[in-house]
Design an enzyme around this catalytic site. Structure first.
Site, short mmCIF file in Angstrom:
data_model
loop_
_atom_site.label_atom_id
_atom_site.label_comp_id
_atom_site.label_asym_id
_atom_site.label_seq_id
_atom_site.Cartn_x
_atom_site.Cartn_y
_atom_site.Cartn_z
N LEU A 219 0.82 -1.21 0.00
CA LEU A 219 0.00 0.00 0.00
C LEU A 219 0.85 1.26 0.00
CD1 LEU A 219 -2.49 -1.09 2.79
CD2 LEU A 219 -3.03 -0.84 0.37
N LYS B 144 -4.95 -1.00 10.31
CA LYS B 144 -3.83 -1.64 9.64
C LYS B 144 -3.12 -2.51 10.69
CE LYS B 144 -0.07 -0.70 6.48
NZ LYS B 144 1.05 -1.36 7.14
N GLU C 208 -4.00 -10.83 7.41
CA GLU C 208 -2.82 -10.63 8.24
C GLU C 208 -2.74 -11.67 9.35
OE1 GLU C 208 -1.22 -8.17 6.95
OE2 GLU C 208 0.19 -7.35 8.42
N LYS D 66 -10.09 1.86 1.63
CA LYS D 66 -10.22 1.19 0.33
C LYS D 66 -11.51 1.61 -0.35
CE LYS D 66 -7.93 -2.85 2.25
NZ LYS D 66 -8.08 -4.21 2.79
N LYS E 207 -0.91 6.19 8.24
CA LYS E 207 -0.13 5.77 9.40
C LYS E 207 -0.42 6.62 10.62
CE LYS E 207 2.42 2.49 7.65
NZ LYS E 207 3.84 2.51 7.73
N CYS F 12 36.39 16.95 1.78
CA CYS F 12 35.89 15.58 1.81
C CYS F 12 36.66 14.77 2.85
CB CYS F 12 36.03 14.95 0.44
SG CYS F 12 35.70 13.19 0.44
N CYS G 82 38.82 11.93 0.74
CA CYS G 82 39.97 12.22 -0.13
C CYS G 82 40.60 13.57 0.15
CB CYS G 82 39.54 12.13 -1.60
SG CYS G 82 38.39 13.42 -2.06
N CYS H 253 31.35 16.01 -2.58
CA CYS H 253 32.76 15.98 -2.90
C CYS H 253 32.84 16.00 -4.43
CB CYS H 253 33.39 14.70 -2.36
SG CYS H 253 34.99 14.35 -3.11
#
Ligand code: IVH
Length: 697
Positions: A96, A131, A188, A304, A328, A422, A425, A440
């Site tokens: 979903l 859910k 589930e 749904k 959620k 960086c 390097c 970098c």
């Protein structure tokens, strides 16, 4: 173990110290592997685990003489303990899309309305369900008898866990009431909070480790090779969806749930039909408030579209249905101390600050690292080393810092200064205008970047070369044996030197070369993904493969884009879900001759399998490029596009020589004129619809 050692550079360690640390790391990695692969109950988050592995590999590479290194290198990442037969789902098990706030729920409802072209007076019924935080399973019944039950797996193929599912009381063995010949019931598998507590008490009593949450406990219990263990674990099942169904007269999702219930399944009793976004949101709030008291764990709500004809019209995209969304609940938070900020250099040169935390459990999982995103984020939140920080974890996303607890800040703390050089390097870094990331600019000259790119190239979803991990890549890189991906396929020329290196026996060399040879055959989409182009993940690589079919066409099209070919650029950016931004990254990549050379060089070493066009939906428009203009009467633009794509056509928004059909709706603009000039066939909406449903020629 003396934890101080962990932060030392390998060159600063005495052999004795290294041995002590390697032994401790080996032990810890083994424990986490057992938890993950055998108990299905990980207690460490991925960041922490990866950190252990990295440290282990660095040390093992530096002190290759300890036998423990080799032994564990072979063990780490071993296959799952349990082995079940594989089952290919007759209909894929979808996942979903998520909405995280009210706005996104509102947008979802609007999207549905627009797609279906529902006027304001038409009611859109949405079924709201909790859910459930468990694992989805699919149960196949033929003539009412259960024939098998499978896990979701990757959505296409799952594992046959029939025997284990049969130990669950909520799953009937036979269905008797108005059941079609084939019915796949999906839902589930979960463990109640109570069963989880009891299980952990008995785990402790028998000296075994605890499960961190009911979901992991359910997963661990379901993946037992011995079903009597599953039976003793007390699992439950809620039915909420279906897969293959032979003919049946059912019009709504809710009626399906009723059919499940009459046949002895348990359907969640908080399921409700809602008729407005307001009603959905108050349902969300009500259930969020109930969350703690519920006997099982939930992590949000699912909405749904109730009407099945509408569901069918909407179909799915990127493995999620367009007609459903998961809303959620807000994430869980905890406070802990930020011990250190490390800067990592990714394969595109982006510097990412990572916060090292005093370990804290959030939502049942031990968190030791957080992403701090970029320098602006650190500035904005004024995050400092030593601060007490509130950490948030939501679902599978990487934990984040929500805010700093300023009251607990030390007087001596100092603002964090983001490096301008960086850390790998030492070269200059740059921030482009409007971009949050500092990069970098040394490109492949920067060891960290080159190595990250090679690591990505050999990773599982890319070229997938077993036995070529970070340690080996680094060592071959240091020797100058591999500088770009194609060099991997020419490694054999160093086999004599390789045999002289410690840690490389005849067998391991043989295995490595065999793995390299085996990886020469590659799917086109995996090849695109392996190049590590920014924003081109697996999904985007698939879209590109579907649209360009083979490497030759793709490369020509991309190079045309860099040469200012407008039609090539339009067909790229008109691909659904590939917009200007991804297009620009592809352009940047192909703008560099070096990259074109790398692609050409690789293509000569590999055998790249062209994309296979799915044969399922052959029609007269399969493989054709279509442009819509004006207002269509029968359906909205989004639906027309989705339908055309389902039947194998490409839908573009601009007319070019490559366009096969222009479909002209009402009040069309100037496109028809251009189509005429270019000799593109022009169809009325009726002609178009007749063509859709005609047999393929
Ligand atoms: S519907 C096409 N309904 O959530 C339908 N899923 O994020 C796909 N889940 O894999 C699933 N409760 O494991 C649906 N009431 C519910 C659910 C639910 C939990 C899980 C399921 C799915 C995942 C998707």
């Amino acid at each position: 173990m003396n934890k101080e050692l962990r932060h030392k550079m390998p060159s600063e360690l005495l052999e004795e110290e290294a041995k002590e640390e390697l032994t401790a790391l080996a032990e810890e990695i083994k424990n986490h592997d057992t938890e993950y692969y055998e108990d299905n109950n990980p207690t460490a988050d991925d960041f922490y685990y990866d950190g252990l592995r990295r440290r282990f590999e660095t040390l093992a590479g530096y002190f290759p003489r300890f036998p423990i290194s080799i032994e564990i290198m072979e063990k780490v990442g071993s296959a799952p303990a349990a082995s079940f037969d594989k089952i290919t789902h007759s209909e894929p098990m979808l996942s979903l899309a998520n909405a995280f706030d009210r706005e996104e729920v509102f947008e979802f409802s609007e999207r549905v309305r627009r797609f279906l072209r529902l006027g304001p007076d038409i009611t859109l019924e949405l079924v709201a369900e909790p859910k459930i935080d468990g694992l989805s399973a699919s149960l196949r019944y033929e003539k009412g008898e259960l024939v098998y039950g499978a896990t979701r797996g990757d959505g296409t193929t799952g594992e046959d866990i029939t025997k284990n599912l049969l130990t669950i009381d909520d799953i009937p063995k036979t269905l008797t009431k108005q059941v079609p010949d084939v019915l796949e019931v999906r839902g589930e598998v979960y463990m109640t909070k109570n069963a989880f507590k009891k299980l952990n008490i008995s785990q402790e009593a028998s000296g075994k480790s605890n499960f961190s949450n009911p979901r992991n406990a359910a997963a661990g219990s379901l993946r037992q090779l011995d079903p009597s263990i599953t039976a003793a674990r007390r699992l439950n099942f809620f039915a909420y969806s279906w897969g293959e169904v032979s003919s049946i007269k059912i019009d709504t999702h809710f009626e399906f749930l009723n059919l499940f219930e009459t046949n002895g399944f348990v359907v969640n009793d908080l399921t409700e039909i809602c008729v407005s976004v307001d009603q959905i949101l108050s349902c969300h709030e009500k259930i969020h408030n109930l969350r703690e008291q519920l006997p099982y764990e939930i992590d949000g709500m699912v909405y749904k579209v109730n009407r099945l004809d509408w569901q069918n019209r909407m179909g799915s995209i990127s493995r999620s249905p367009r007609w459903a969304i998961a809303h959620k609940f807000p994430a869980e938070q905890m406070e802990t101390r930020l011990m250190q900020i490390d800067i990592q250099v990714g394969r595109t040169g982006v510097l990412t600050p990572v916060g090292r935390l005093e370990p804290v459990k959030v939502g049942g999982v031990l968190v030791t690292n957080v992403t701090l995103h970029n320098e602006d984020e650190i500035q904005r939140k004024d995050i400092r080393i030593g601060d007490r920080v509130v950490i948030q974890r939501a679902g599978d996303v990487i934990p984040q810092v929500v805010r700093v607890n300023r009251n607990a800040r030390s007087r001596f703390s100092e603002k964090f200064v983001f490096p301008t050089k960086c850390p790998s390097c030492g070269n200059e870094t740059q921030r482009s205008e409007g971009e949050a990331a500092r990069k970098c600019v040394a490109g492949l000259v920067c060891d960290a970047q080159a190595i990250e790119r090679l690591k990505h190239f050999v990773s599982k979803n890319a070229v997938n070369i077993d036995g070529l991990g970070e340690k080996q890549i680094k060592s071959f890189w240091d020797k100058g044996w591999i500088q770009n991906p194609a060099d991997i396929f020419r490694l054999a020329r160093y086999s004599d030197e390789l045999a002289k290196l410690s840690g490389w026996g005849g067998k391991s060399i043989e295995n490595l070369f065999e793995a390299i040879e085996n990886s020469r055959g590659i799917r086109f989409d995996s090849f695109i993904y392996s190049l590590g182009i920014p924003q081109v993940g697996q999904q985007t690589a698939k879209l590109l493969a579907e649209n360009y079919i083979d490497i030759e066409h793709w490369q020509i099209a991309m190079i045309s884009c860099t040469q200012g070919d407008e039609a090539a650029w339009n067909s790229l950016t008109n691909i659904d879900q590939i917009g200007e931004s991804v297009g620009q990254d592809l352009l940047n990549f192909f703008n560099q001759q070096r990259n074109i050379d790398i692609v050409t060089d690789l293509a000569s070493e590999l055998s790249i399998e062209s994309h296979k066009i799915q044969k399922t939906a052959q029609s007269k428009i399969t493989g054709k490029t279509v442009v819509f203009t004006g207002t269509l009467v029968a359906m909205g633009r989004a639906e027309a596009k989705a339908l055309a794509e389902k039947l194998g056509a490409r839908v573009s928004s601009a007319i070019s020589q490559k366009t096969d059909y222009l479909v002209v709706g009402e009040a069309a603009g100037s496109k028809a004129k251009k189509a005429k000039q270019l000799g593109v066939s022009i169809l009325s909406e009726q002609e178009w619809r007749a063509m859709l449903y005609a047999d393929s020629a």
